[in-house]
Design a protein around this motif. Structure first.
Motif, PDB file in Angstrom:
ATOM      1  N   GLU A  54      57.637  49.457  70.366  1.00 38.55           N
ATOM      2  CA  GLU A  54      57.387  48.937  69.014  1.00 38.55           C
ATOM      3  C   GLU A  54      58.582  49.189  68.097  1.00 38.55           C
ATOM      4  O   GLU A  54      58.923  48.357  67.270  1.00 38.55           O
ATOM      5  CB  GLU A  54      56.117  49.558  68.421  1.00 38.55           C
TER       6      GLU A  54
ATOM      7  N   LYS B   7      61.131  46.617  68.828  1.00 36.23           N
ATOM      8  CA  LYS B   7      60.739  45.345  68.203  1.00 36.23           C
ATOM      9  C   LYS B   7      61.095  45.366  66.716  1.00 36.23           C
ATOM     10  O   LYS B   7      61.636  44.393  66.190  1.00 36.23           O
ATOM     11  CB  LYS B   7      59.236  45.098  68.393  1.00 36.23           C
ATOM     12  N   LEU B   8      60.837  46.469  66.054  1.00 35.82           N
ATOM     13  CA  LEU B   8      61.188  46.622  64.643  1.00 35.82           C
ATOM     14  C   LEU B   8      62.690  46.450  64.449  1.00 35.82           C
ATOM     15  O   LEU B   8      63.130  45.726  63.556  1.00 35.82           O
ATOM     16  CB  LEU B   8      60.728  47.982  64.127  1.00 35.82           C
TER      17      LEU B   8
ATOM     18  N   ILE C 244      63.842  42.831  64.677  1.00 38.95           N
ATOM     19  CA  ILE C 244      63.535  42.064  63.460  1.00 38.95           C
ATOM     20  C   ILE C 244      64.480  42.456  62.334  1.00 38.95           C
ATOM     21  O   ILE C 244      65.034  41.596  61.636  1.00 38.95           O
ATOM     22  CB  ILE C 244      62.058  42.252  63.062  1.00 38.95           C
TER      23      ILE C 244
ATOM     24  N   LEU D  40      59.890  45.534  55.098  1.00 39.88           N
ATOM     25  CA  LEU D  40      58.424  45.428  55.144  1.00 39.88           C
ATOM     26  C   LEU D  40      57.972  43.980  54.992  1.00 39.88           C
ATOM     27  O   LEU D  40      57.008  43.554  55.631  1.00 39.88           O
ATOM     28  CB  LEU D  40      57.785  46.313  54.080  1.00 39.88           C
TER      29      LEU D  40
ATOM     30  N   LEU E 255      58.473  42.298  58.340  1.00 40.86           N
ATOM     31  CA  LEU E 255      57.422  42.712  59.272  1.00 40.86           C
ATOM     32  C   LEU E 255      56.092  42.039  58.936  1.00 40.86           C
ATOM     33  O   LEU E 255      55.336  41.648  59.834  1.00 40.86           O
ATOM     34  CB  LEU E 255      57.264  44.231  59.261  1.00 40.86           C
ATOM     35  N   ASP E 256      55.832  41.891  57.639  1.00 41.06           N
ATOM     36  CA  ASP E 256      54.622  41.200  57.209  1.00 41.06           C
ATOM     37  C   ASP E 256      54.642  39.748  57.687  1.00 41.06           C
ATOM     38  O   ASP E 256      53.643  39.233  58.196  1.00 41.06           O
ATOM     39  CB  ASP E 256      54.497  41.266  55.684  1.00 41.06           C
TER      40      ASP E 256
ATOM     41  N   TYR F 269      56.238  38.569  60.232  1.00 39.66           N
ATOM     42  CA  TYR F 269      56.069  38.604  61.681  1.00 39.66           C
ATOM     43  C   TYR F 269      54.588  38.760  62.044  1.00 39.66           C
ATOM     44  O   TYR F 269      54.061  38.024  62.874  1.00 39.66           O
ATOM     45  CB  TYR F 269      56.894  39.750  62.272  1.00 39.66           C
ATOM     46  N   GLU F 270      53.936  39.715  61.405  1.00 40.28           N
ATOM     47  CA  GLU F 270      52.531  39.999  61.728  1.00 40.28           C
ATOM     48  C   GLU F 270      51.595  38.863  61.330  1.00 40.28           C
ATOM     49  O   GLU F 270      50.590  38.625  61.993  1.00 40.28           O
ATOM     50  CB  GLU F 270      52.087  41.308  61.061  1.00 40.28           C
TER      51      GLU F 270
ATOM     52  N   ALA G 181      59.740  36.482  66.088  1.00 35.44           N
ATOM     53  CA  ALA G 181      60.921  37.206  65.598  1.00 35.44           C
ATOM     54  C   ALA G 181      62.010  36.208  65.189  1.00 35.44           C
ATOM     55  O   ALA G 181      62.652  36.360  64.142  1.00 35.44           O
ATOM     56  CB  ALA G 181      61.442  38.162  66.672  1.00 35.44           C
TER      57      ALA G 181
END
Length: 194
Positions: A35, A38-39, A42, A62, A65-66, A68-69, A83
Motif C-alpha cells: 500500500e 501504491k501511495l 500516486i 490527500l 488519494l481521494d 484514486y479511491e 493511478a
C-alpha cells in the motif's frame, strides 16, 4: 567440441510466467509495504514544487488519494488505470493553471491550453476504458434479418428502452400489413423448396 546447453542460450531471456509466480511467493512484502508503494506511485505523478508548505503538500497528496479511491479500482488493471487517471487529471489541472498565469505569453497560454485539452481527452478515454473494463461501456446491437408475417407490425427507426420496459421510438413509423419483405434469393429458395 562441447555443445552449449539450451539453458545458457536462454539466460538472457525472460522467465516463464510459472517461474515468476513461484518467485513472487518467495518475495517478502507486507500488505502495508504494498500500500505504501501504491501511495508513492500516486505521489510521484503529482507536481509538488519545493515552495509548497507542508500543509499544502499534504492537502494535494490527500486529494490525489481521494480521487484514486473514488474510482474504486478492483484488481490490478483497474488500480493501474486509476493511478494513471489521477496523474492525467493532475497534469491537466497544472496545464490549465499555467495557462491562467497573469504574466503568461500568448504562445505559452496557447501551448498550455493545447496540452490541457490533450490531457482532458486522454482522461475521457481512460474513463471510457475503465467503464468498458467494468462492463459499463456503450453497447450496440445490429439486427440484420427481420421477418414480418402477414398481419404483423414492424417499427422502422431508432427504438430506445425507457423506464420499466417502456419503449420510445424516435422518428419510427409503424409498418402495417406487410405482404412480403423477402429478398429475391429467399423468394427463389421458397419457390424451389419441396
Amino acid at each position: 567440441m562441447a555443445h552449449k546447453s539450451s539453458k545458457s542460450k536462454e539466460s538472457g531471456s525472460r522467465l516463464p510466467v510459472g517461474e515468476i509466480l513461484s518467485a513472487r511467493a518467495a518475495l517478502d512484502a507486507s500488505d502495508q509495504q504494498i500500500e505504501t508503494r501504491k501511495l508513492h506511485e500516486i505521489v510521484e505523478l503529482l507536481w509538488l514544487p519545493e515552495s509548497l508548505s507542508e500543509e499544502e503538500m499534504s492537502a494535494r497528496i490527500l486529494r490525489a488519494l481521494d480521487l484514486y479511491e473514488v474510482l474504486k479500482p478492483d484488481g490490478s488493471a483497474e488500480s493501474m488505470l486509476a493511478a494513471q487517471m489521477v496523474g492525467t487529471h493532475s497534469a491537466a489541472l497544472d496545464c490549465l493553471r499555467r495557462a491562467a498565469l497573469p504574466d503568461q505569453t500568448h504562445v505559452g497560454r496557447d501551448m498550455a491550453l493545447k496540452h490541457a485539452q490533450k490531457l482532458i481527452t486522454l482522461y475521457t478515454q481512460q474513463l471510457a476504458a475503465l467503464d468498458k473494463h467494468r462492463g459499463k461501456g456503450q453497447q450496440k446491437v445490429t439486427v440484420e434479418h427481420v421477418h414480418v408475417h402477414p398481419g404483423g407490425q414492424a417499427v422502422v427507426g431508432n427504438v430506445e428502452m425507457g423506464r420499466r420496459g417502456e419503449t420510445h421510438s424516435n422518428d419510427a413509423e409503424p409498418i402495417e400489413h406487410v405482404q412480403d419483405v423477402s429478398t429475391p434469393i429467399k423468394a427463389a429458395k421458397k419457390k424451389n423448396a419441396p
